[in-house]
Enzyme design. Structure first.
Site, short mmCIF file in Angstrom:
data_model
loop_
_atom_site.label_atom_id
_atom_site.label_comp_id
_atom_site.label_asym_id
_atom_site.label_seq_id
_atom_site.Cartn_x
_atom_site.Cartn_y
_atom_site.Cartn_z
N ARG A 158 0.81 -1.22 0.00
CA ARG A 158 0.00 0.00 0.00
C ARG A 158 0.84 1.28 0.00
O ARG A 158 0.40 2.30 -0.51
CB ARG A 158 -0.84 0.09 1.27
N ASP A 218 -6.87 -4.77 3.10
CA ASP A 218 -5.89 -5.79 3.44
C ASP A 218 -6.24 -6.48 4.73
O ASP A 218 -7.35 -6.30 5.25
CB ASP A 218 -4.46 -5.25 3.41
N ASP A 228 0.37 -0.50 15.70
CA ASP A 228 1.34 -1.49 15.23
C ASP A 228 1.94 -2.31 16.39
O ASP A 228 2.53 -3.35 16.16
CB ASP A 228 2.47 -0.82 14.44
C1 UD1 Z 1 0.71 3.82 8.46
C2 UD1 Z 1 1.74 2.74 8.72
C3 UD1 Z 1 1.14 1.59 9.51
C4 UD1 Z 1 0.45 2.12 10.76
C5 UD1 Z 1 -0.53 3.24 10.42
C6 UD1 Z 1 -1.15 3.89 11.64
C7 UD1 Z 1 3.35 2.71 6.94
C8 UD1 Z 1 3.87 2.04 5.74
N1 UD1 Z 1 2.25 2.22 7.48
O1 UD1 Z 1 -0.29 3.26 7.60
O2 UD1 Z 1 2.21 0.71 9.87
O3 UD1 Z 1 -0.28 1.05 11.36
O4 UD1 Z 1 0.16 4.27 9.68
O5 UD1 Z 1 -0.15 4.31 12.51
O6 UD1 Z 1 3.90 3.68 7.41
N2 UD1 Z 1 -8.07 6.23 6.74
C9 UD1 Z 1 -9.24 6.67 6.14
N3 UD1 Z 1 -9.12 7.50 5.06
C10 UD1 Z 1 -7.90 7.92 4.57
C11 UD1 Z 1 -6.72 7.45 5.20
C12 UD1 Z 1 -6.83 6.62 6.29
O7 UD1 Z 1 -10.34 6.33 6.56
O8 UD1 Z 1 -7.88 8.67 3.59
C13 UD1 Z 1 -8.17 5.35 7.92
C14 UD1 Z 1 -7.57 3.98 7.64
O9 UD1 Z 1 -8.51 3.13 7.03
C15 UD1 Z 1 -7.20 3.54 9.04
C16 UD1 Z 1 -6.81 4.84 9.74
O10 UD1 Z 1 -7.37 5.88 8.96
O11 UD1 Z 1 -8.32 2.98 9.67
C17 UD1 Z 1 -5.32 5.05 9.88
O12 UD1 Z 1 -4.70 4.98 8.62
P1 UD1 Z 1 -3.34 5.72 8.29
O13 UD1 Z 1 -2.87 6.47 9.49
O14 UD1 Z 1 -3.51 6.46 7.02
O15 UD1 Z 1 -2.36 4.48 8.07
P2 UD1 Z 1 -1.34 4.22 6.89
O16 UD1 Z 1 -0.66 5.49 6.52
O17 UD1 Z 1 -2.01 3.44 5.82
#
Ligand code: UD1
Length: 418
Positions: A94, A118, A306
């Site tokens: 991702r 995922d 995490d």
């Molecule tokens: C990153 C980390 C992951 C960690 C997460 C939260 C990396 C590669 N991955 O993932 O290890 O667990 O931060 O600390 O650095 N969401 C929405 N809309 C959006 C974006 C996010 O609803 O546009 C939601 C997601 O579905 C999730 C939550 O917000 O439930 C947190 O996601 P996010 O902080 O964006 O995680 P990642 O950046 O994908």
């Protein structure tokens, strides 16, 4: 089948150096390197499987990427770029979505395959999209691809509904070369964001307030390539601390930073594991069985999601009952059934799990379905009688550099088998 084989044994003892945070910080700086024509050098980037995917993404886009040492990468983004991230790569990882902001800034357009859900949740991208639209990007999802274009990125004030790490990073990367000022409110505060902002600032960007909830970016006309050292991996450090909680013993984690792990140290302290900062890292010591505590995951500086699977693994062998609440992802308890196969007493209902500590787990073959769940099963094996085989090792290798070797150097009986 690639697997780990773990046998419980003596308490952990010794010193280990924590690797660079390739997955959670390095990959974002690799994407950020696209913003500066020329050669960017990233150090302290040990190879993990996800890094190979990001290398393939950058090469598909037209950057030249070469290893210049065992943990040093050179990214040459001089030539013209082909702003497209293909489906086969994005579905493997991702974090490929992190090229969206840099490609828009550099090329004015991007076509990035839409990642699916995922093993830990649905993981939407609406905040990335809304933020970019506020900056003048036209964006639609067509035939499974995000197609985005803009004449020029324009600074904007964006309020995030939730402090998403990925959305904060993508908007930050789009904003550094945008015209005018961008303000990201309710920004994620994770140390990896601060690492990325510091990287951009060294390249000549004007980013203020990273690490707080309000990030201000004054767009500049160009960025220059730099050499950067990736921060130590706080998630690996936390994993090793929790391994010490399960196996007992005394460990030194060189290169780990206490301030990145304060909430973990606080919770582990309540459980009875002593964790203290040292001049070059962290020291921890655990004697005997630890006590149960309740845990609720939250964005930084709260207890990181995490760490949750590893914390559950530890709580399964603690004295007492804990309630664990997952507030960040909607489906992160899939690994619990595997712990139950090892004799753990865990009941999961929606966002909550009730963990009743048992004296010992019993070694069993188990299956990992994501990176942190795999690490949790691996360290659970340290508290289990007999032998535990963790299948699905490739998930762990996506984000950890030689976790088995690190545990082994602390005296654990762990093998990584092909
Ligand atoms: C990153 C980390 C992951 C960690 C997460 C939260 C990396 C590669 N991955 O993932 O290890 O667990 O931060 O600390 O650095 N969401 C929405 N809309 C959006 C974006 C996010 O609803 O546009 C939601 C997601 O579905 C999730 C939550 O917000 O439930 C947190 O996601 P996010 O902080 O964006 O995680 P990642 O950046 O994908």
């Amino acid at each position: 089948m690639e697997r780990f084989v773990v046998r419980s044994g003596a308490p952990l003892s010794g010193t280990v150096r924590v690797s660079g945070a390739t997955k959670n910080s390095g990959l974002k700086q690799m994407a950020g390197a696209l913003l500066a024509p020329g050669v960017t050098v990233l150090r302290n980037m040990p190879p993990v499987a996800d890094l190979d995917v990001m290398i393939a993404v950058l090469r598909a886009i037209g950057a030249a990427v070469e290893w210049s040492g065992s943990d040093e990468l050179r990214i040459d983004a001089t030539g013209s770029l082909h702003p497209e991230a293909p489906y086969e790569l994005v579905t493997q990882m991702r974090a490929s979505i992190n090229v969206l902001g840099p490609l828009l800034a550099r090329c004015g357009q991007a076509k990035v395959a839409m990642p699916g859900g995922d093993a830990i949740g649905s993981r939407r991208l609406d905040m990335h999209f809304r933020g970019l639209e506020a900056m003048g990007v036209e964006l639609e999802v067509v035939h499974g691809f995000i197609e985005a274009r803009c004449n020029a990125l324009a600074g904007a004030r964006v309020v995030l509904e939730f402090p998403s790490v990925g959305a904060t990073e993508n908007l930050l990367a789009a904003a550094v070369l945008a015209k005018g000022q961008t303000i990201i409110e309710n920004a994620a505060r994770e140390p990896e964001i601060t690492d990325l902002a510091a990287f951009f600032n060294r390249m000549g960007a004007q980013v203020f307030g990273a690490g707080s909830s309000t990030i201000e970016i004054e767009g500049v006309d160009e960025l220059l390539p730099v050499e950067s050292e990736i921060m130590g991996d706080r998630i690996e450090a936390g994993t090793l601390l929790m391994a010490c909680g399960i196996a007992g013993g005394e460990v030194m984690l060189e290169g780990a930073r206490f301030e990145h792990l304060e909430m973990v140290a606080l919770k582990l302290g309540e459980m009875g594991l002593r964790v203290s900062p040292t001049p070059d890292g962290l020291w921890a010591r655990g004697d005997g069985r630890l006590s149960a505590v309740d845990i609720a995951t939250l964005p930084y500086p709260g207890f990181a999601t995490d760490f949750m699977p590893m914390a559950v693994a530890l709580l399964t062998v603690c004295e007492g009952t804990s309630i664990v609440t997952e507030n960040v992802f909607d489906n992160r308890f899939g690994f619990v059934d595997e712990l139950v196969r090892m004799g753990a007493d865990v009941r999961n209902e929606g966002r909550h799990a009730v963990v009743r500590g048992v004296e010992r787990l019993s070694g069993a073959p188990v299956q990992a379905n994501d990176v942190r769940a795999g690490a949790a099963l691996l360290i659970a094996g340290l508290g289990a009688d007999g032998e535990t085989t963790v299948y699905g090792r490739r998930h762990v290798d996506r984000g950890y550099h030689d976790l088995a070797g690190k545990l082994r150097s602390l005296g654990a009986d762990v093998e990584a088998l092909a």
